[in-house]
Design an enzyme around this catalytic site. Structure first.
Site, PDB file in Angstrom:
ATOM      1  N   ASP A   1       0.955  -1.120   0.128  1.00  0.00           N
ATOM      2  CA  ASP A   1      -0.007  -0.049  -0.275  1.00  0.00           C
ATOM      3  C   ASP A   1       0.562   1.242   0.293  1.00  0.00           C
ATOM      4  O   ASP A   1       1.993   1.339   0.288  1.00  0.00           O
ATOM      5  CB  ASP A   1      -1.053   0.510   1.055  1.00  0.00           C
ATOM      6  CG  ASP A   1      -2.357   0.612   0.861  1.00  0.00           C
ATOM      7  OD1 ASP A   1      -2.758   0.208   0.918  1.00  0.00           O
ATOM      8  OD2 ASP A   1      -1.692   2.010   0.893  1.00  0.00           O
TER       9      ASP A   1
ATOM     10  N   CYS B   1     -20.271   0.109  -1.453  1.00  0.00           N
ATOM     11  CA  CYS B   1     -20.477  -0.303  -2.844  1.00  0.00           C
ATOM     12  C   CYS B   1     -21.750  -0.038  -3.206  1.00  0.00           C
ATOM     13  O   CYS B   1     -22.198   0.756  -4.220  1.00  0.00           O
ATOM     14  CB  CYS B   1     -20.220  -2.217  -2.679  1.00  0.00           C
ATOM     15  SG  CYS B   1     -18.902  -2.653  -1.585  1.00  0.00           S
TER      16      CYS B   1
ATOM     17  N   PHE C   1     -17.183 -10.740  -3.967  1.00  0.00           N
ATOM     18  CA  PHE C   1     -18.556 -10.619  -3.120  1.00  0.00           C
ATOM     19  C   PHE C   1     -18.706 -10.717  -1.835  1.00  0.00           C
ATOM     20  O   PHE C   1     -19.522 -11.110  -1.138  1.00  0.00           O
ATOM     21  CB  PHE C   1     -19.717 -12.021  -3.863  1.00  0.00           C
ATOM     22  CG  PHE C   1     -19.562 -12.009  -5.663  1.00  0.00           C
ATOM     23  CD1 PHE C   1     -20.317 -11.386  -6.168  1.00  0.00           C
ATOM     24  CD2 PHE C   1     -18.451 -13.105  -5.975  1.00  0.00           C
ATOM     25  CE1 PHE C   1     -20.343 -11.015  -8.109  1.00  0.00           C
ATOM     26  CE2 PHE C   1     -18.346 -13.098  -7.314  1.00  0.00           C
ATOM     27  CZ  PHE C   1     -19.392 -11.856  -8.224  1.00  0.00           C
TER      28      PHE C   1
HETATM   29  C1  UGA Z   1     -22.229  -5.671  -1.255  1.00  0.00           C
HETATM   30  C2  UGA Z   1     -22.555  -7.156  -1.449  1.00  0.00           C
HETATM   31  O1  UGA Z   1     -23.654  -7.449  -0.510  1.00  0.00           O
HETATM   32  C3  UGA Z   1     -21.195  -7.847  -1.672  1.00  0.00           C
HETATM   33  O2  UGA Z   1     -21.632  -9.106  -2.391  1.00  0.00           O
HETATM   34  C4  UGA Z   1     -20.397  -6.860  -2.853  1.00  0.00           C
HETATM   35  O3  UGA Z   1     -19.381  -8.315  -2.528  1.00  0.00           O
HETATM   36  C5  UGA Z   1     -20.063  -5.946  -1.835  1.00  0.00           C
HETATM   37  O4  UGA Z   1     -21.575  -5.330  -1.608  1.00  0.00           O
HETATM   38  C6  UGA Z   1     -19.348  -5.265  -2.995  1.00  0.00           C
HETATM   39  O5  UGA Z   1     -19.710  -4.607  -3.878  1.00  0.00           O
HETATM   40  O6  UGA Z   1     -18.214  -4.642  -2.115  1.00  0.00           O
HETATM   41  P1  UGA Z   1     -21.717  -4.815   1.539  1.00  0.00           P
HETATM   42  O7  UGA Z   1     -22.420  -3.306   1.205  1.00  0.00           O
HETATM   43  O8  UGA Z   1     -21.072  -4.906   2.104  1.00  0.00           O
HETATM   44  O9  UGA Z   1     -22.336  -6.125   0.888  1.00  0.00           O
HETATM   45  O10 UGA Z   1     -23.527  -4.932   1.817  1.00  0.00           O
HETATM   46  P2  UGA Z   1     -24.571  -5.378   2.102  1.00  0.00           P
HETATM   47  O11 UGA Z   1     -24.785  -6.779   3.019  1.00  0.00           O
HETATM   48  O12 UGA Z   1     -24.734  -5.834   0.945  1.00  0.00           O
HETATM   49  O13 UGA Z   1     -25.918  -4.200   2.811  1.00  0.00           O
HETATM   50  C7  UGA Z   1     -25.725  -3.005   1.728  1.00  0.00           C
HETATM   51  C8  UGA Z   1     -26.900  -2.369   2.248  1.00  0.00           C
HETATM   52  O14 UGA Z   1     -28.135  -2.901   1.595  1.00  0.00           O
HETATM   53  C9  UGA Z   1     -26.824  -2.246   4.050  1.00  0.00           C
HETATM   54  O15 UGA Z   1     -27.031  -0.894   3.675  1.00  0.00           O
HETATM   55  C10 UGA Z   1     -27.866  -2.956   4.339  1.00  0.00           C
HETATM   56  O16 UGA Z   1     -28.583  -2.130   5.322  1.00  0.00           O
HETATM   57  C11 UGA Z   1     -28.999  -2.334   3.356  1.00  0.00           C
HETATM   58  N1  UGA Z   1     -30.065  -3.591   3.026  1.00  0.00           N
HETATM   59  C12 UGA Z   1     -29.811  -5.416   2.832  1.00  0.00           C
HETATM   60  C13 UGA Z   1     -31.200  -4.104   3.436  1.00  0.00           C
HETATM   61  O17 UGA Z   1     -31.699  -2.460   3.308  1.00  0.00           O
HETATM   62  N2  UGA Z   1     -31.976  -4.482   3.557  1.00  0.00           N
HETATM   63  C14 UGA Z   1     -31.357  -5.446   3.081  1.00  0.00           C
HETATM   64  O18 UGA Z   1     -32.600  -6.601   3.035  1.00  0.00           O
HETATM   65  C15 UGA Z   1     -30.182  -6.194   3.000  1.00  0.00           C
END
Ligand code: UGA
Length: 448
Positions: A30, A275, A167
């Protein structure tokens, strides 16, 4: 295998630590010297469950390939991890070089590829033998070819480029790494395809081998689909409120259909994080710059933005205006089990509340309050607390923004006593309506 990770952000660090845990010899590079120093002393600069434990168990060295480190690894049958800010030391050792740098959003919503390009130039400069360059950063279709073109501009032409999207979910990244549902490998050369398939041999999930372009698109399409599910369920929730249905039951019933699936059907304050907001806008813009209007994604973004405004309106209505009202927020991170607050609903809500004259107090179990303040341009000071109950004392309302499990288990009787008025607006539907009524709360949630 000798693996180099370029960029020790969240994806790079988790990938590097887990690959080392699997027995590989990993070097993380880094440009941020401060971060490297911190990592060299086994301290993780981000909060991710399980990461510290993995780093602690690994043999962390400051120099790659020291004889002592190699001997120690042999005895312990462990991989090793080295952190360095010397690009030459890192790259000349690599057989597989992962690019895991940030791809932030530009002001116009397009992807800023400057870090990816700079990583490619660094690789081009120091590459001294055959290596597979693997791009893990989320990038527009065509970026793997761009990386190839940049490295081709340097003397060493003995390399291949592969696209291998990640992912991982923040807060669950270590578990996700070791239990993937699929691995996508976009490759042109047979040799590179073989090497990367071999790297992932310890995993039992299906591996899909595709072209570079298809692999790059799978990542955007997957994130866009998940975001669409969230915005869809939020719109259903908004209709539920009007017709007297309960979104929790609706999601449950829908999710029982295996064609729909139960995940990502939680209604609330919508998606945030580093993301989804960025990737959905990027895909929309990629389509547009290729003369295609992605109408559905535009609506997904709009619904997500509106969801926060709708909750703020609920709070305002419940309190009869926001001027001089004291509001407490529980949760500042964009979701539980992470200290990441990028694009979190809390930021928008605080701005909306402060604009209307409310005074804000807040509690989050992991977010760094100083960083949260410095990175967001808030109108007024926020009254941060280290204790969730102290944060609600004498407040007119409590707003649940993130569904941390400690909030689900909170002492509701104590909350009622501490609040000035027994008002809770729950943006994540964590409490039972019947119980809240029984306890005498004025309780509003989403889609119920
Ligand atoms: C997301 C994807 O789920 C991963 O597969 C991917 O690798 C990652 O982006 C990326 O592109 O690096 P992440 O951003 O860590 O992962 O978070 P998530 O768990 O997917 O949640 C994203 C948002 O959606 C959060 O704010 C969460 O509160 C919201 N969410 C999630 C909801 O409002 N409702 C749901 O049912 C699920």
């Amino acid at each position: 295998m000798k693996i180099v990770i370029i960029g020790t952000g969240y994806v790079g660090l988790v990938t590097g630590a887990c690959l080392a845990d699997l027995g590989n010899e990993v070097i993380c590079y880094d440009i941020d010297k401060k971060k490297i120093k911190q990592l060299q002393s086994s301290d993780a600069p981000i909060y991710e469950p399980g990461l510290k434990r993995i780093l602690r168990n690994l043999n962390i060295s400051k120099k790659a390939n020291t004889a002592a480190a190699m001997r120690k690894n042999k005895v312990l049958e462990l991989g090793s991890i080295t952190f360095t800010s010397d690009p030459e030391e890192a790259i000349r050792n690599g057989k597989i070089i992962f690019i895991t740098v940030g791809t932030p959003q530009q002001k116009d919503g397009n992807v800023d590829l400057s870090f990816v390009k700079s990583a490619a130039r660094t690789i081009g400069k120091f590459l001294n033998g055959y290596a597979v360059i693997v791009n893990k950063s989320t990038v527009p279709v065509g970026t793997a070819r761009l990386v190839k073109k940049i490295i081709c501009g340097y003397h060493n032409k003995n390399f291949d480029v592969v696209s291998n999207p990640e992912f991982l979910k923040e807060g669950n990244a270590i578990k996700d790494f070791f239990n993937p549902e699929r691995i996508i490998i976009g490759a042109e050369s047979k040799k590179a395809k073989r090497i990367i398939n071999n790297l992932y041999q310890p995993f039992s999930c299906p591996i899909l081998n595709t072209s570079l372009e298809t692999s790059e698109m799978i990542k955007y399409a997957s994130n866009a689909f998940l975001a669409t599910k969230i915005s869809f369920i939020n719109e259903i929730a908004n209709v539920c409120e009007k017709v007297g249905a309960d979104i929790k039951g609706v999601s449950q019933g829908m999710g029982m259909d295996s064609r729909i699936g139960e995940s990502f059907l939680k209604a609330g304050l919508g998606y945030g994080g580093s993301c989804f907001p960025k990737d959905i806008k990027a895909l929309h813009n990629i389509a547009l710059s290729n003369n295609y209007r992605f109408k559905l994604l535009k609506a997904v973004i709009q619904v997500n933005n509106d969801q926060r405004k709708l909750l703020a309106k609920k709070v305002k209505k419940m309190l009869g205006g926001l001027k001089n009202k004291k509001i407490c927020l529980w949760g500042l991170s964009f979701k539980p089990n992470t200290d990441d607050f990028r694009e979190s609903a809390a930021i928008d809500l605080i701005k909306l509340f402060q604009k209307e004259g409310a005074a804000i107090s807040a509690y989050d179990p992991k977010v760094n309050y100083e960083e949260f303040t410095n990175k967001n341009n808030f109108r007024n000071k926020i009254n941060f607390h280290q204790d969730k109950y102290a944060a609600i004392k004498n407040r007119h309302a409590l707003v649940i923004v993130t569904e941390w499990s400690e909030f689900k288990k909170a002492d509701l009787g104590k909350i009622k006593k501490l609040l000035k008025k027994p008002v809770i607006i729950d943006g994540r539907n964590i409490y039972e309506i019947g119980k809240m009524r029984e306890l005498g709360f004025r309780y509003l949630s989403v889609g119920r």
